[in-house]
Design a protein around this motif. Structure first.
Motif, PDB file in Angstrom:
ATOM      1  N   LYS A 153       0.625  -1.210  -0.143  1.00  0.00           N
ATOM      2  CA  LYS A 153      -0.137  -0.367  -0.005  1.00  0.00           C
ATOM      3  C   LYS A 153       0.767   0.968   0.200  1.00  0.00           C
ATOM      4  CE  LYS A 153      -2.161  -1.866   3.683  1.00  0.00           C
ATOM      5  NZ  LYS A 153      -2.794  -1.620   4.688  1.00  0.00           N
ATOM      6  N   SER A 155       1.898   4.450   0.108  1.00  0.00           N
ATOM      7  CA  SER A 155       1.061   5.942   0.000  1.00  0.00           C
ATOM      8  C   SER A 155       1.965   6.615  -0.197  1.00  0.00           C
ATOM      9  CB  SER A 155       0.138   5.751   1.561  1.00  0.00           C
ATOM     10  OG  SER A 155      -0.437   5.853   2.008  1.00  0.00           O
ATOM     11  N   GLN A 164      10.314   8.585   9.023  1.00  0.00           N
ATOM     12  CA  GLN A 164      10.509   7.216   8.395  1.00  0.00           C
ATOM     13  C   GLN A 164      10.922   7.117   6.737  1.00  0.00           C
ATOM     14  OE1 GLN A 164       5.756   6.770   8.275  1.00  0.00           O
ATOM     15  NE2 GLN A 164       6.065   5.328  10.832  1.00  0.00           N
ATOM     16  N   ALA A 196       8.945  -0.369  12.124  1.00  0.00           N
ATOM     17  CA  ALA A 196       7.890  -0.874  12.219  1.00  0.00           C
ATOM     18  C   ALA A 196       6.182  -0.255  11.696  1.00  0.00           C
ATOM     19  CB  ALA A 196       7.732  -1.479  13.823  1.00  0.00           C
ATOM     20  N   GLY A 197       6.985   0.652  11.786  1.00  0.00           N
ATOM     21  CA  GLY A 197       5.388   1.842  11.428  1.00  0.00           C
ATOM     22  C   GLY A 197       5.835   2.059  10.098  1.00  0.00           C
ATOM     23  N   PHE A 199       6.378  -0.176   8.089  1.00  0.00           N
ATOM     24  CA  PHE A 199       6.232  -1.367   7.112  1.00  0.00           C
ATOM     25  C   PHE A 199       5.101  -1.232   7.209  1.00  0.00           C
ATOM     26  CE2 PHE A 199       9.880  -5.328   8.019  1.00  0.00           C
ATOM     27  CZ  PHE A 199      10.369  -4.595   7.536  1.00  0.00           C
ATOM     28  N   ARG A 200       4.438  -0.611   8.424  1.00  0.00           N
ATOM     29  CA  ARG A 200       2.788  -0.140   8.854  1.00  0.00           C
ATOM     30  C   ARG A 200       1.615   0.210   7.419  1.00  0.00           C
ATOM     31  NH1 ARG A 200       3.262  -0.298  14.021  1.00  0.00           N
ATOM     32  NH2 ARG A 200       3.268   1.864  13.815  1.00  0.00           N
ATOM     33  N   ALA A 201       3.505   1.330   7.015  1.00  0.00           N
ATOM     34  CA  ALA A 201       2.606   3.024   6.329  1.00  0.00           C
ATOM     35  C   ALA A 201       3.035   2.020   5.203  1.00  0.00           C
ATOM     36  CB  ALA A 201       4.028   3.828   6.426  1.00  0.00           C
ATOM     37  N   GLY A 203       2.149  -0.738   4.310  1.00  0.00           N
ATOM     38  CA  GLY A 203       2.063  -2.293   3.655  1.00  0.00           C
ATOM     39  C   GLY A 203       2.459  -3.438   3.051  1.00  0.00           C
ATOM     40  N   ASN A 205       6.256  -6.859   4.964  1.00  0.00           N
ATOM     41  CA  ASN A 205       5.644  -7.172   6.547  1.00  0.00           C
ATOM     42  C   ASN A 205       7.583  -7.588   6.368  1.00  0.00           C
ATOM     43  OD1 ASN A 205       3.162  -7.642   6.967  1.00  0.00           O
ATOM     44  ND2 ASN A 205       2.696  -9.157   5.428  1.00  0.00           N
TER      45      ASN A 205
END
Length: 225
Positions: A153, A155, A164, A196-197, A199-201, A203, A205
């Motif tokens: 994802k 963004s 980041q 980790a943040g 990776f979340r942003a 999408g 792993n």
């Protein structure tokens, strides 16, 4: 790992290239044993029988390998093995697919021996290698989508925090968490939190998938310096 116990696999149909890579691994990177495979079935058979294998080098044109996305199966079955792709393909699509599938690096075969050695050392050291030439490759290749596998994802760059962005830029340069921490004057634990943040942003792993997503941001959306 003790260098004297390092075991590698080279899966490539070209015997001369396998011998060249074996020389690099044994004389420059401290591997004690290097096995050869000429098909994907042979490679899997070796990895099953030799669980101590630490590094595997794959050519995308290996018989039985159905494109870069097939490397997902290798990573799923053998998660402890470092996977490097050293291939004749210069397609940006293949590079990004390989990274998205979890490869620890992609090295075009047109690199010089010293560049190949440096790239493999980076992968052996636990970093992600993204070829610098991908910038020019991007303008030459128009065939196919960038990613057929589950797309991250990605963004717009401005949704990432400044920290980041810095972490991603250093990740794309192949820096380890420890090196990122030193460069940014942060604790290694803090870097893991930012990672980790990130990776979340994005999408994703894995570091490899983050690198693939980062390349798309760099090339398609003006991210970076």
């Amino acid at each position: 790992m003790d260098r004297s116990r390092r075991v590698a696999l080279i899966a490539d149909p070209d015997e001369y290239f396998r011998l060249a890579v074996e020389t690099i691994l044994t004389t420059r990177l401290g591997f004690s044993t290097v096995h050869h495979a000429t098909t994907l079935d042979q490679a899997f058979d070796h990895l099953i029988k030799q669980p101590q294998t630490w590094l595997s080098v794959f050519e995308l044109n290996l018989p039985g390998l159905q494109g870069a996305s097939s490397l997902t199966g290798v990573r799923d079955c053998f998660p402890e093995v470092q996977v490097a792709v050293v291939s004749t393909s210069l397609r940006r699509h293949d590079i990004l697919m390989a990274l998205d599938a979890g490869a620890h690096g992609y090295v075009p075969k047109n690199e010089t021996p010293s560049e190949l050695t440096s790239a493999l050392k980076m992968i052996v050291d636990g970093r992600i290698y993204v070829p610098p030439s991908i910038a020019s490759i991007a303008s030459l290749v128009t065939e196919g989508p960038v990613l057929n596998a589950k797309s991250p994802k990605t963004s717009p760059p401005d949704t990432l925090t400044p920290r980041q962005r810095e972490v991603l830029e250093l990740l794309l340069k192949g820096k380890s968490n420890k090196e990122i921490a030193r460069t940014l004057s942060l604790g290694e634990g803090t870097v893991k939190v930012h990672m980790a943040g990130l990776f979340r942003a994005l999408g994703v792993n894995t570091r490899a998938a983050a690198a693939a997503a980062g390349v798309q941001l760099v090339q398609g959306r003006g991210f970076g310096t």
